[in-house]
Design a protein around this motif. Sequence first.
Motif, PDB file in Angstrom:
ATOM      1  N   MET A   1      71.243 -17.878  -9.641  1.00 27.96           N
ATOM      2  CA  MET A   1      70.751 -18.972  -7.818  1.00 27.96           C
ATOM      3  C   MET A   1      69.289 -18.854  -7.682  1.00 27.96           C
ATOM      4  SD  MET A   1      71.790 -20.744  -5.227  1.00 27.96           S
ATOM      5  CE  MET A   1      73.865 -20.006  -5.496  1.00 27.96           C
ATOM      6  N   ILE A   2      68.805 -19.833  -8.256  1.00 21.50           N
ATOM      7  CA  ILE A   2      67.350 -20.493  -8.018  1.00 21.50           C
ATOM      8  C   ILE A   2      66.612 -20.394  -7.141  1.00 21.50           C
ATOM      9  CG2 ILE A   2      65.178 -21.859  -8.712  1.00 21.50           C
ATOM     10  CD1 ILE A   2      66.925 -22.729 -10.836  1.00 21.50           C
ATOM     11  N   ARG A   3      66.214 -19.339  -6.422  1.00 19.28           N
ATOM     12  CA  ARG A   3      66.054 -19.294  -4.922  1.00 19.28           C
ATOM     13  C   ARG A   3      64.312 -19.839  -4.375  1.00 19.28           C
ATOM     14  NH1 ARG A   3      67.335 -15.092  -1.649  1.00 19.28           N
ATOM     15  NH2 ARG A   3      65.194 -14.670  -0.330  1.00 19.28           N
ATOM     16  N   VAL A   4      64.237 -21.372  -3.720  1.00 24.04           N
ATOM     17  CA  VAL A   4      63.596 -21.800  -3.286  1.00 24.04           C
ATOM     18  C   VAL A   4      62.367 -22.021  -1.810  1.00 24.04           C
ATOM     19  CG1 VAL A   4      62.503 -24.253  -3.451  1.00 24.04           C
ATOM     20  CG2 VAL A   4      63.723 -23.091  -5.399  1.00 24.04           C
ATOM     21  N   PHE A   5      60.708 -22.281  -1.898  1.00 21.98           N
ATOM     22  CA  PHE A   5      60.419 -21.875  -0.981  1.00 21.98           C
ATOM     23  C   PHE A   5      60.027 -22.816  -0.855  1.00 21.98           C
ATOM     24  CE2 PHE A   5      57.502 -21.511   2.255  1.00 21.98           C
ATOM     25  CZ  PHE A   5      57.679 -19.998   3.356  1.00 21.98           C
ATOM     26  N   LEU A   6      59.678 -23.608  -0.205  1.00 25.11           N
ATOM     27  CA  LEU A   6      58.977 -25.381   0.279  1.00 25.11           C
ATOM     28  C   LEU A   6      57.946 -25.072   1.313  1.00 25.11           C
ATOM     29  CD1 LEU A   6      61.660 -27.160   0.879  1.00 25.11           C
ATOM     30  CD2 LEU A   6      61.033 -27.203  -1.353  1.00 25.11           C
ATOM     31  N   VAL A   7      57.019 -25.792   0.733  1.00 21.67           N
ATOM     32  CA  VAL A   7      55.539 -26.017   1.539  1.00 21.67           C
ATOM     33  C   VAL A   7      54.924 -27.166   1.441  1.00 21.67           C
ATOM     34  CG1 VAL A   7      53.229 -25.294   2.140  1.00 21.67           C
ATOM     35  CG2 VAL A   7      54.865 -23.368   0.950  1.00 21.67           C
ATOM     36  N   ASP A   8      55.121 -27.912   2.654  1.00 19.80           N
ATOM     37  CA  ASP A   8      54.655 -29.272   2.574  1.00 19.80           C
ATOM     38  C   ASP A   8      54.339 -29.280   4.492  1.00 19.80           C
ATOM     39  OD1 ASP A   8      54.509 -32.383   3.020  1.00 19.80           O
ATOM     40  OD2 ASP A   8      55.163 -32.275   0.680  1.00 19.80           O
TER      41      ASP A   8
END
Length: 138
Positions: A1-8
């Motif tokens: 599982m690829i754990r992703v954090f989003l910043v926008d």
Amino acid sequence: MIRVFLVDDHEVVRRGVAALLDAEDDIEIVGEAGTAESAVARIPALKPDVAVLDVRLPDGGGVDVCREVRSKVPGLACLMLTSYADDEALFNAVMAGAAGYVLKQIHGSDLVGAVRTVAGGQSLLDPQTTAAMLHRLR
């Protein structure tokens, strides 16, 4: 599982990218932020595999976030996502340790592929961009 954090800083963009990535079986969104300050505070605690960072934020830039969080989470892959094809921002992002740099005009399936690429430890810069970077470094 690829754990992703989003910043926008644009909520609509964050929601759209989150929905796109979360629909994949091997990708999980573990957090989001709309400012550099919030991202720097939250990313080290959540330890995602990939941070998708907007280059321009209201309180700084994704390049600064990349540099700071990579010093705290060395295995983190930063993927810069921007509306602007800016050579200076690209150069600064690479120098800060970003693994990839893509424009927001990217197709959804290509963004998913980009996240997988940088999560796998590879960089994502097209040959023309790489040549321009090498020329500038020389």
